[in-house]
Design a protein around this motif. Structure first.
Motif, mmCIF file in Angstrom:
data_model
loop_
_atom_site.group_PDB
_atom_site.id
_atom_site.type_symbol
_atom_site.label_atom_id
_atom_site.label_comp_id
_atom_site.label_asym_id
_atom_site.label_seq_id
_atom_site.Cartn_x
_atom_site.Cartn_y
_atom_site.Cartn_z
ATOM 1 N N GLU A 1 4.225 11.299 -8.957
ATOM 2 C CA GLU A 1 2.718 11.296 -8.622
ATOM 3 C C GLU A 1 3.301 9.735 -7.698
ATOM 4 O O GLU A 1 2.459 9.247 -6.973
ATOM 5 C CB GLU A 1 1.745 11.383 -9.841
ATOM 6 C CG GLU A 1 1.888 9.855 -10.367
ATOM 7 C CD GLU A 1 2.503 11.035 -12.001
ATOM 8 O OE1 GLU A 1 2.999 12.097 -11.613
ATOM 9 O OE2 GLU A 1 1.150 11.091 -13.179
ATOM 10 N N ASP A 2 3.896 8.780 -8.043
ATOM 11 C CA ASP A 2 4.105 7.718 -7.469
ATOM 12 C C ASP A 2 5.138 7.983 -5.775
ATOM 13 O O ASP A 2 5.048 7.012 -5.008
ATOM 14 C CB ASP A 2 5.554 6.464 -7.679
ATOM 15 C CG ASP A 2 5.028 6.489 -9.447
ATOM 16 O OD1 ASP A 2 5.121 6.479 -10.580
ATOM 17 O OD2 ASP A 2 3.885 5.665 -8.728
ATOM 18 N N THR A 3 5.181 9.034 -6.185
ATOM 19 C CA THR A 3 5.441 9.847 -4.398
ATOM 20 C C THR A 3 4.728 9.491 -3.089
ATOM 21 O O THR A 3 3.924 9.577 -3.550
ATOM 22 C CB THR A 3 6.153 10.914 -4.090
ATOM 23 O OG1 THR A 3 7.395 11.052 -5.673
ATOM 24 C CG2 THR A 3 6.390 11.563 -2.925
ATOM 25 N N ALA A 4 5.110 8.010 -2.283
ATOM 26 C CA ALA A 4 4.160 8.279 -0.758
ATOM 27 C C ALA A 4 4.891 7.334 -0.594
ATOM 28 O O ALA A 4 6.337 6.699 -0.737
ATOM 29 C CB ALA A 4 3.370 7.712 -1.328
ATOM 30 N N VAL A 5 5.002 6.934 1.161
ATOM 31 C CA VAL A 5 5.334 6.489 1.678
ATOM 32 C C VAL A 5 4.878 4.492 1.377
ATOM 33 O O VAL A 5 3.540 4.873 1.543
ATOM 34 C CB VAL A 5 5.461 6.519 3.101
ATOM 35 C CG1 VAL A 5 5.524 4.976 4.294
ATOM 36 C CG2 VAL A 5 5.529 7.808 3.899
ATOM 37 N N TYR A 6 5.833 4.250 1.452
ATOM 38 C CA TYR A 6 5.163 1.830 0.655
ATOM 39 C C TYR A 6 5.112 1.731 1.882
ATOM 40 O O TYR A 6 6.059 1.359 2.566
ATOM 41 C CB TYR A 6 5.803 1.674 -0.155
ATOM 42 C CG TYR A 6 5.562 2.388 -1.598
ATOM 43 C CD1 TYR A 6 5.829 4.017 -1.690
ATOM 44 C CD2 TYR A 6 4.778 2.109 -2.770
ATOM 45 C CE1 TYR A 6 5.811 4.833 -2.948
ATOM 46 C CE2 TYR A 6 4.474 2.930 -4.001
ATOM 47 C CZ TYR A 6 4.787 3.645 -4.047
ATOM 48 O OH TYR A 6 4.999 4.210 -5.109
ATOM 49 N N TYR A 7 3.900 1.094 2.126
ATOM 50 C CA TYR A 7 3.468 -0.191 3.016
ATOM 51 C C TYR A 7 3.531 -1.353 3.009
ATOM 52 O O TYR A 7 2.825 -1.731 2.257
ATOM 53 C CB TYR A 7 2.212 0.638 4.423
ATOM 54 C CG TYR A 7 2.585 2.228 4.780
ATOM 55 C CD1 TYR A 7 2.592 2.722 4.158
ATOM 56 C CD2 TYR A 7 3.052 1.676 6.617
ATOM 57 C CE1 TYR A 7 2.258 4.109 4.671
ATOM 58 C CE2 TYR A 7 3.578 3.412 6.634
ATOM 59 C CZ TYR A 7 2.935 4.399 5.832
ATOM 60 O OH TYR A 7 3.288 5.028 6.788
ATOM 61 N N CYS A 8 4.703 -1.857 3.999
ATOM 62 C CA CYS A 8 4.016 -3.112 3.438
ATOM 63 C C CYS A 8 2.692 -4.395 4.470
ATOM 64 O O CYS A 8 2.652 -3.940 5.355
ATOM 65 C CB CYS A 8 5.387 -4.612 3.994
ATOM 66 S SG CYS A 8 5.421 -6.489 3.484
ATOM 67 N N ASN A 9 1.977 -5.288 3.842
ATOM 68 C CA ASN A 9 1.064 -5.634 4.153
ATOM 69 C C ASN A 9 0.942 -7.415 4.052
ATOM 70 O O ASN A 9 0.815 -7.618 2.858
ATOM 71 C CB ASN A 9 -0.058 -4.901 3.518
ATOM 72 C CG ASN A 9 -1.942 -5.914 4.212
ATOM 73 O OD1 ASN A 9 -1.987 -6.839 3.700
ATOM 74 N ND2 ASN A 9 -2.243 -5.395 5.091
ATOM 75 N N TYR B 1 1.204 -1.443 0.110
ATOM 76 C CA TYR B 1 -0.559 -0.267 0.386
ATOM 77 C C TYR B 1 1.081 1.422 0.123
ATOM 78 O O TYR B 1 2.023 1.032 -0.084
ATOM 79 C CB TYR B 1 -0.787 -0.088 1.462
ATOM 80 C CG TYR B 1 -1.931 -1.026 1.465
ATOM 81 C CD1 TYR B 1 -1.661 -2.429 1.439
ATOM 82 C CD2 TYR B 1 -3.584 -0.292 0.978
ATOM 83 C CE1 TYR B 1 -2.541 -3.427 1.465
ATOM 84 C CE2 TYR B 1 -4.181 -1.854 1.271
ATOM 85 C CZ TYR B 1 -3.908 -3.105 0.858
ATOM 86 O OH TYR B 1 -5.143 -3.959 0.955
ATOM 87 N N ARG B 2 0.466 2.605 -0.222
ATOM 88 C CA ARG B 2 1.421 3.623 -0.046
ATOM 89 C C ARG B 2 -0.424 4.824 0.158
ATOM 90 O O ARG B 2 -1.002 4.502 0.582
ATOM 91 C CB ARG B 2 1.850 4.069 -1.633
ATOM 92 C CG ARG B 2 0.975 4.534 -2.596
ATOM 93 C CD ARG B 2 0.875 4.623 -3.763
ATOM 94 N NE ARG B 2 0.825 5.038 -5.498
ATOM 95 C CZ ARG B 2 1.165 4.471 -6.484
ATOM 96 N NH1 ARG B 2 2.289 5.098 -6.645
ATOM 97 N NH2 ARG B 2 -0.026 5.368 -7.077
ATOM 98 N N GLN B 3 1.122 5.869 1.298
ATOM 99 C CA GLN B 3 0.082 6.564 1.401
ATOM 100 C C GLN B 3 0.743 8.928 0.804
ATOM 101 O O GLN B 3 2.442 8.155 1.436
ATOM 102 C CB GLN B 3 0.243 6.867 2.951
ATOM 103 C CG GLN B 3 -1.600 7.831 3.186
ATOM 104 C CD GLN B 3 -2.045 7.238 4.808
ATOM 105 O OE1 GLN B 3 -0.335 6.497 5.466
ATOM 106 N NE2 GLN B 3 -2.776 8.326 4.673
ATOM 107 N N ALA B 4 0.627 8.959 0.663
ATOM 108 C CA ALA B 4 0.803 9.924 0.978
ATOM 109 C C ALA B 4 0.606 11.590 0.674
ATOM 110 O O ALA B 4 -0.404 11.344 1.221
ATOM 111 C CB ALA B 4 0.970 10.574 -1.452
ATOM 112 N N PRO B 5 1.433 12.451 0.859
ATOM 113 C CA PRO B 5 0.773 13.527 2.047
ATOM 114 C C PRO B 5 -0.545 13.480 1.644
ATOM 115 O O PRO B 5 -1.137 13.769 0.564
ATOM 116 C CB PRO B 5 1.811 14.456 1.714
ATOM 117 C CG PRO B 5 3.404 14.079 1.256
ATOM 118 C CD PRO B 5 2.435 12.440 0.484
ATOM 119 N N GLY B 6 -1.028 14.017 2.293
ATOM 120 C CA GLY B 6 -2.259 14.503 2.618
ATOM 121 C C GLY B 6 -3.694 13.898 2.037
ATOM 122 O O GLY B 6 -4.409 13.458 1.255
#
Length: 121
Positions: A88-96, A37-42
């Motif tokens: 636009e791929d800039t984000a924090v990427y999380y492993c699940n 998963y990923r989460q970008a600012p805002g």
């Protein structure tokens, strides 16, 4: 205790590639699915890609044709090959991971701590 540890993030120029890795460790009976998963600012956290035990994969429309998810179940590891990266791929990427800690435990969901991916010239 179960841990998911991500690696491989960093700063990369547009059009280049990165490969993320996530290793699961601890008391694990079986892993049913793993994903990124990923989460970008805002923005809300969103699914990037996932893969089931049977090898079935699922991708967000925004990454289809550019990203590839794979796994090594013997090692409890999932990978995300990211090609043709865009700003636009800039984000924090999380492993699940969805897994069972023992045969009699229900499936539970676990998350890694996240790894930053920044795409910028």
């Amino acid at each position: 205790q179960v841990q998911l540890v991500e690696s491989g993030g960093g700063l990369v120029q547009p059009g280049r590639s990165l490969r993320l890795s996530c290793a699961a460790s601890g008391s694990i009976f079986t892993i049913n699915a793993m994903g990124w998963y990923r989460q970008a600012p805002g923005k809300q956290r969103e699914l990037v890609a996932d893969i089931t035990t049977a090898g079935r994969t699922n991708y967000a429309d925004s990454v289809k044709g550019r990203f590839t998810i794979s796994d090594d179940r013997a090692k409890g590891t999932v990978y995300l090959q990211m090609n043709s990266l865009k700003p636009e791929d800039t984000a924090v990427y999380y492993c699940n991971a969805n897994l069972q800690r023992s045969w009699h435990d229900p499936e539970s969901e676990y998350w890694g701590q996240g790894t930053q991916v920044t795409v910028s010239s």
